[in-house]
Design an enzyme around this catalytic site. Structure first.
Site, PDB file in Angstrom:
ATOM      1  N   CYS A 203      -7.976  -6.602   1.925  1.00 26.89           N
ATOM      2  CA  CYS A 203      -6.860  -5.841   2.463  1.00 26.89           C
ATOM      3  C   CYS A 203      -6.396  -6.490   3.757  1.00 26.89           C
ATOM      4  O   CYS A 203      -7.222  -6.892   4.583  1.00 26.89           O
ATOM      5  CB  CYS A 203      -7.313  -4.404   2.721  1.00 26.89           C
TER       6      CYS A 203
ATOM      7  N   HIS B 215      -4.222   0.018  -5.222  1.00 26.49           N
ATOM      8  CA  HIS B 215      -4.555  -0.257  -3.824  1.00 26.49           C
ATOM      9  C   HIS B 215      -3.419   0.177  -2.898  1.00 26.49           C
ATOM     10  O   HIS B 215      -3.648   0.885  -1.913  1.00 26.49           O
ATOM     11  CB  HIS B 215      -4.835  -1.760  -3.679  1.00 26.49           C
ATOM     12  N   GLU B 216      -2.191  -0.236  -3.226  1.00 27.27           N
ATOM     13  CA  GLU B 216      -1.046   0.110  -2.366  1.00 27.27           C
ATOM     14  C   GLU B 216      -0.758   1.607  -2.416  1.00 27.27           C
ATOM     15  O   GLU B 216      -0.425   2.216  -1.396  1.00 27.27           O
ATOM     16  CB  GLU B 216       0.196  -0.703  -2.748  1.00 27.27           C
TER      17      GLU B 216
ATOM     18  N   GLY C  58       0.443  -7.534  -1.691  1.00 25.59           N
ATOM     19  CA  GLY C  58       1.045  -6.207  -1.606  1.00 25.59           C
ATOM     20  C   GLY C  58       0.948  -5.716  -0.177  1.00 25.59           C
ATOM     21  O   GLY C  58       0.101  -6.187   0.595  1.00 25.59           O
TER      22      GLY C  58
END
Length: 178
Positions: free
Chosen positions: A104, A146-147, A56
């Site tokens: 990340c 998360h995104e 992502g």
């Protein structure tokens, strides 16, 4: 993205925004309108995500403070989810809270056990303005949350507490990019 083409095939790989850049802690602005510029951004996000081997990527991770993210992420049953969301809203998170490894692209090489719900729903639009509703479970729910956090000006490390938070801060301080 041209109809029937591979996402990112017509995009360019952009430099990643790394932790320490204030853009990662600034809420992104709503996207207004659509057109070639938005299509280019989505294509570039896919190209950059694939080049970095991520699942992502949010627009602020390539220096654009706009509410857009892309994903190509499996769920816990290894079902592939591929798409993008413009102006997403996290409308539902529920189920059990699971602490799982999370990394990340803006904190390269680091990972920490991060708590997330195992079910999430995001609503928004495609780059052509069509409404979209995305349901995620397991690892894909983690990806959606998360995104979405990125667009709100948060990174996963902001969710850590105690020794996990101290460990990531220590690793960031010693990272070649930190």
């Amino acid at each position: 993205m041209r109809h029937g083409s591979i996402p990112g095939a017509h995009g360019r790989v952009r430099p990643l925004t790394l932790l320490g850049d204030p853009l990662l802690h600034t809420p992104c602005t709503e996207v207004t309108g659509s057109g070639p510029e938005l299509i280019r951004l989505v294509e570039d996000l896919f190209a950059t995500m694939y080049a970095a081997q991520g699942v992502g990527l949010a627009a602020n991770q390539v220096g654009e403070a706009r509410r857009v993210f892309v994903y190509d992420c499996p769920d816990d049953d290894d079902v592939r989810h591929l798409g993008h969301v413009v102006n997403p809203r996290l409308v539902e998170v529920d189920g059990v809270v699971v602490r799982g490894p999370e990394g990340c692209l803006s904190l390269p090489g680091l990972e920490a056990g991060t708590e997330r719900y195992d079910h999430a729903v995001v609503e928004g639009f495609t780059m052509t303005g069509e409404p979209v509703r995305v349901h995620g479970t397991g690892f894909f729910a983690r990806c959606l949350q998360h995104e979405y956090d990125h667009l709100e000006g948060r990174v996963y490390a902001d969710r850590l507490t105690g020794w996990r938070r101290r460990k990531v801060r220590w690793q960031v301080a010693r990272a070649s990019w930190g």
